[in-house]
Design an enzyme around this catalytic site. Structure first.
Site, mmCIF file in Angstrom:
data_model
loop_
_atom_site.group_PDB
_atom_site.id
_atom_site.type_symbol
_atom_site.label_atom_id
_atom_site.label_comp_id
_atom_site.label_asym_id
_atom_site.label_seq_id
_atom_site.Cartn_x
_atom_site.Cartn_y
_atom_site.Cartn_z
ATOM 1 N N ARG A 215 31.707 30.516 43.019
ATOM 2 C CA ARG A 215 31.951 30.481 41.579
ATOM 3 C C ARG A 215 32.347 31.883 41.147
ATOM 4 O O ARG A 215 31.487 32.758 40.998
ATOM 5 C CB ARG A 215 30.666 30.040 40.864
ATOM 6 C CG ARG A 215 30.843 29.655 39.405
ATOM 7 C CD ARG A 215 29.484 29.528 38.710
ATOM 8 N NE ARG A 215 28.974 30.851 38.356
ATOM 9 C CZ ARG A 215 27.676 31.148 38.231
ATOM 10 N NH1 ARG A 215 26.760 30.249 38.442
ATOM 11 N NH2 ARG A 215 27.305 32.369 37.892
ATOM 12 N N HIS A 219 28.577 31.104 34.980
ATOM 13 C CA HIS A 219 28.255 29.666 34.992
ATOM 14 C C HIS A 219 28.989 28.967 33.851
ATOM 15 O O HIS A 219 29.678 27.977 34.044
ATOM 16 C CB HIS A 219 26.744 29.476 34.868
ATOM 17 C CG HIS A 219 26.344 28.066 34.567
ATOM 18 N ND1 HIS A 219 26.526 27.045 35.458
ATOM 19 C CD2 HIS A 219 25.805 27.501 33.450
ATOM 20 C CE1 HIS A 219 26.105 25.904 34.915
ATOM 21 N NE2 HIS A 219 25.668 26.157 33.697
ATOM 22 N N TYR A 228 22.678 39.030 37.426
ATOM 23 C CA TYR A 228 21.918 38.565 38.585
ATOM 24 C C TYR A 228 22.669 38.602 39.907
ATOM 25 O O TYR A 228 22.110 38.236 40.924
ATOM 26 C CB TYR A 228 21.380 37.146 38.327
ATOM 27 C CG TYR A 228 22.408 36.137 37.842
ATOM 28 C CD1 TYR A 228 23.321 35.576 38.738
ATOM 29 C CD2 TYR A 228 22.478 35.753 36.506
ATOM 30 C CE1 TYR A 228 24.263 34.652 38.299
ATOM 31 C CE2 TYR A 228 23.410 34.831 36.059
ATOM 32 C CZ TYR A 228 24.298 34.276 36.951
ATOM 33 O OH TYR A 228 25.220 33.367 36.520
#
Lengths: 318, 324, 318, 324
Positions: A215, A219, A228
């Site tokens: 990805r 998100h 993160y």
């Protein structure tokens, strides 16, 4: 894939401009989305998830509808007649048992078709993933389950999502053959999923494909992935860009040149702009529209509430 | 033919499967075993295992699969073995089955029927006596139906299967074999969303459903002995419910007693009371009373009778309402 | 095992006499239940399911309480002080993530202990089984999961429960070692579970044991297994009776003789009779009892409903 | 210190974790990421990954695990990312967490807290604007709490974590960053099960909670301009709720307006109306009105404003009630 990338980037731009709502970007997934969809036939069924732009475009879903949905209108989920596309599932993994049920129906109806369902790696932790795959194994349904293993479920890395060495091996728990492929190689995905689709159409039972990808974006547009994950990891995957890889492949085959690229890019841009214009021209929901589809026939109590809403809007001068 | 509720339901399933090849049955033990209450008995032998499907033990899987079947035009009838085991499927019911018509603006409605026995009185194990119908009555798009007799069960189940909306069809397990009734062999569906007055009266209205109906009838008979004339309204469809019938009856009698075996707080009785309090307040001659289970988990068999709502408690409710 | 068999048969008899409610018999499971429990220590935790009589007896749970529960009183679920036994789960597989959570707590508290959870083969199809095992793999919890694979979930045979070749291999989907053992051999179960318990106490992570056995009786006393399964199959498994097998083993070791058998049998009968008497002497639930445990403190609305109930009972002359 | 609700909740968690080593936090993205709304920000760094636990994507697993943690004496605070994703955990909540005290006669209560953002107004994706609190208010044994301001959020969350019963703590996402309030650094818990009057009035009572409170205050101010004096009761604990406070206020004012953003049918407003209709009927000067969302799935952002309950609709409800 170029169209997917172009439309995806446009969606992000529209979101920043406030013209489109929270959006789940597809960058990095172009090869697995397109590869999963490319082998489908008209009679097949598709149960997608919420990050599947390339799949939608490959099967001919109108981009304007896709934008319309993400701009905040349910009408964008309507599949055109003849397109066996179930609405994408936002609740994670709920589409898996649904896809299995479609396969059970195909068995009962003695239809030769395949049912494709897609999901992310996070979905493999949900109970519905398990129940749906187990049913598929028991009933030998004509399903192909494709997991886009993109390494991150929001902030949870693949290594903390499950202690299973691979996602593909989870299929063994259901008596289903599982295979792991390079999800950034569109031909590899196409080959693996295509084989599964053939198995399904020949009523040889379900199969499972884990497509390893990444990805590249957040998100959703509400997320900040820099909190993160390591920039270095993102960089590594940048060098594996599915578009670049396919371009190199096509060049090697002698079917790519810069003129071709220009044509494709310009076509994509024009299509995307047209779709945006079309989506933005669609009317916002009216009171009747939000009440009309709860039941087949509007119950009197709902009719009363609709009248109440319209009275309120009239009084408020709207 | 004189049938009990299990037989009437069985007949409805069999006849509808004969009539409509789109109807399939699925669930735990519904096939070879014929269902733990025998509602699907004989169907497996007659229609085969691809149409009367014994599933693995997974409720969300059952409802999810039933939803997927509707995509291909089927009309699945899914059985959840007991209402107390339905909760793992809650997400598939609330977020999917009930919303698909709205999410797709009518392109993919989900005309499935979910059957489940519910309610107390069988002195069963934990989770086998649940009566949580109200949880499902707040779900937009879901129709909730409860029959109160064998003939009602047959006619309403036919209507549920034929409905183009998802239906939760709750069967009062206490009535499964309680009484037989003359059930027409040829019976078309009964109307959904329509309550029925099963006893005329002019002093008060008892609104009830399912296993509370025979109990309310008994209570009304005993009240009649004291000169009280109780009207009984069988709600039948709990959502969307027949508000007009409720308000009309309460408007005539001026008193409302709502009866359910579910816990009181946020039971469907609350909604009925609220509607009456909003729309018929000036016609009321007494407070709106509810006779219901208390707000506790239904006890195990040794103390179940302390929870269970029967004719005696309803009769007491009638007395209290008339004494006001 | 003899006590388990005796108590189980007594429960069936009581049920037929109307002195005990619907009951899930344990016959055939004695070796796996006792074998699973035998290696437990006082500090360990147990999350059992609803067919676990032998486990209860092995860890010292009072048989009178066990009967009391199945006679229809919640008080029978109370574990005596010091016994870390969570109440059995009737809803299938719900105990699995709970057991994992207990394991996560043990990790956080840096306790050296094991957490045992049991289930049947039917439970392996539930979403909770999957979610709980996946958590256990990710968090490397000190769990041992034991599946009594008894071939039947009510009328569903193991072969229609899952297309997985074994239940044990399902553990691989979670990065957990899984082993299949003969569940009618108490020593085999003890060895396999014991190894798992040791792993757990040494904080080496979870493990999974599939104990192959057979449900000799009906699912419950409300079930009629002759409707769906072959008498010949039952006969085959009769010859594998776990009690007989252990008897033969003990005899071979020279520690069994008929006098010993007589002593054991008589002791078991006496214990069972005493437990029945004790259970039947316990009072049925009073109104206060059924209201007292919903919240720590009785809310005024519930107090009002309790008063209402008591008034009703008084008026009704009860 | 002036804090918004996110900061107040964060402070409550941090202080309680410092005070009580039994408190652990678990959920999706609550650790490294600090929660999608940042409510758990900083806790992972301070308390480590075995105490602030990023879980796999599995809601039933999260709640089931939290229950198991209580067995060993912990007090877990589980986050469900949005209320619309809580349904897969419904069985663990209803059949287990809420019943364990009763099932074990107090031997194993389950003192866990489930936090979830809820409600509309953020123009979010499907399932991200749910307001289904009433579904949880029919569950015996479960306490349901909703704060309406930063200081309330801190005090009530402390109380929820310290409670010996399982608590569903619903955070109105619309208020997360709406306003700042002076929140005492040292704050003990606020009482559960106690409503509070946040505005005195004598013409009517508005019962509301969560994000409806600021809207109701605004509506009351505008009504005051027309000479109407509205009392506002913030319910705070939705179950078991403070019936005494509701009846006392409605008894004084004679009029009740109940406000929630959930669908009307079987919303908590129904129970409040039913209680008033049963126990205070003779004190009423007007029907009991509800201002609520309609009985439909909340629309996607383009039409969300047609659903959403705000000050204008509440003001209209006040007018209608006073005009009766």
């Amino acid at each position: 894939m170029v169209l997917t990338r172009t439309a995806d980037q446009k969606a992000l731009k529209l979101q920043r401009q406030g013209r489109l709502g929270t959006y789940a970007p597809s960058q990095g997934h172009e090869a697995c989305q397109v590869g999963a969809a490319f082998g489908l036939r008209a009679e097949d069924w598709i149960f997608p998830y919420f990050r599947d732009l390339g799949l939608y475009l490959t099967i001919g879903f109108p981009l304007a509808s896709y934008f319309h949905y993400w701009m905040g209108n349910e009408a964008g989920l309507i599949s055109p007649p003849g397109l066996n596309l179930y609405p994408l599932s936002i609740t994670v993994a709920a589409q898996i048992p649904q896809a299995t049920g479609a396969g059970m129906a195909a068995n009962y109806l003695k239809k030769s078709l395949a049912v494709l369902a897609t999901c992310g790696d996070g979905a493999t932790s949900e109970g519905d993933f398990h129940e749906g795959l187990n049913f598929a194994g028991v009933f030998r349904t004509p399903n192909v389950f494709v997991c886009y293993d993109n390494q991150w479920a929001i902030s949870t890395p693949r290594s903390r999502q499950t202690a299973s060495a691979t996602i593909a091996q989870k299929a063994l728990a259901y008596g289903i053959p599982g295979i792991q492929v390079d999800g950034n190689d569109v031909l590899a995905v196409l080959a693996a999923v295509g084989e599964g689709l053939e198995r399904a159409r020949k009523r040889k039972g379900p199969s499972f494909v884990e497509a390893m990808t990444y990805r590249m974006g957040h998100h959703t547009t509400s997320d900040d992935a820099t909190r993160y994950r390591d920039e270095a990891e993102v960089k590594t995957w940048e060098s594996r860009d599915p578009l670049t890889r396919f371009r190199v492949y096509l060049k090697g085959k002698g079917v790519w040149d810069e003129a071709f690229e220009r044509v494709v890019t310009e076509k994509a841009s024009a299509d995307v702009e047209a779709a945006v214009a079309e989506a933005e021209a669609k009317p916002a929901g009216a009171p009747e529209e939000i009440f009309a589809w709860t039941f087949k026939e509007l119950p009197p109590r709902l009719a009363g509430q609709l009248a109440e809403l319209k009275e309120f809007l009239r009084e408020a001068g709207r | 033919m004189m049938l009990n509720m299990v037989q009437a339901l069985n007949q409805a399933l069999e006849q509808e499967m004969e009539r409509d090849p789109r109807v399939v049955v699925l669930g735990e033990d519904v096939g070879v075993d014929g269902g733990v209450f025998r509602v699907t008995e004989g169907l497996y032998g007659k229609f085969g295992g691809e149409r009367v499907i014994d599933t693995p033990l997974a409720e969300s899987g059952i409802i999810g699969a039933a939803i997927g079947m509707t995509a291909l035009g089927l009309r699945p009838v899914a059985e959840i073995q007991f209402m107390g085991f339905i909760y793992p499927a809650f997400n598939q019911i609330l977020s999917h089955a009930a919303r698909l018509r709205n999410r797709t603006r009518g392109r993919f409605p989900a005309p499935l029927t979910i059957r489940a026995p519910y309610g107390a009185g069988l002195k069963a194990l934990e989770h086998h006596s649940e009566s949580t119908e109200a949880l499902f009555c707040q779900i937009p798009g879901l129709t909730v139906v409860v029959p109160s007799s064998p003939a009602e069960a047959k006619g309403l189940l036919l209507a549920a299967i034929r409905a183009d909306d998802p239906v939760l069809f709750l069967e009062p397990s206490r009535l499964y074999r309680a009484e037989k009734e003359d059930v027409p062999e040829i019976l078309t569906e009964l109307p959904l969303r329509k309550a029925r007055i099963i006893r005329d009266g002019h002093d008060l209205t008892v609104v009830a459903w399912g296993a509370m109906i025979p109990a309310a009838l008994k209570a009304a008979e005993s009240a009649a002995g004291s000169g009280v004339s109780a009207e009984i309204l069988d709600l039948r469809t709990l959502s969307p419910f027949d508000e007009e019938a409720v308000l009309a009856s309460v408007g005539r009698t001026g008193r409302a007693l709502i009866v359910h075996e579910a816990p009181r707080q946020c039971g469907l009785g609350a909604e009925l009371a609220a509607v009456i309090a909003e729309k018929s307040l000036l016609k009321l001659e007494a407070p709106i009373l509810r006779v219901s289970g208390p707000d506790i988990t239904i006890p195990l068999p040794k103390a179940e009778n302390l929870y269970y709502v029967g004719a005696e408690r309803i009769a007491r409710g009638i007395r209290r309402l008339m004494e006001f």
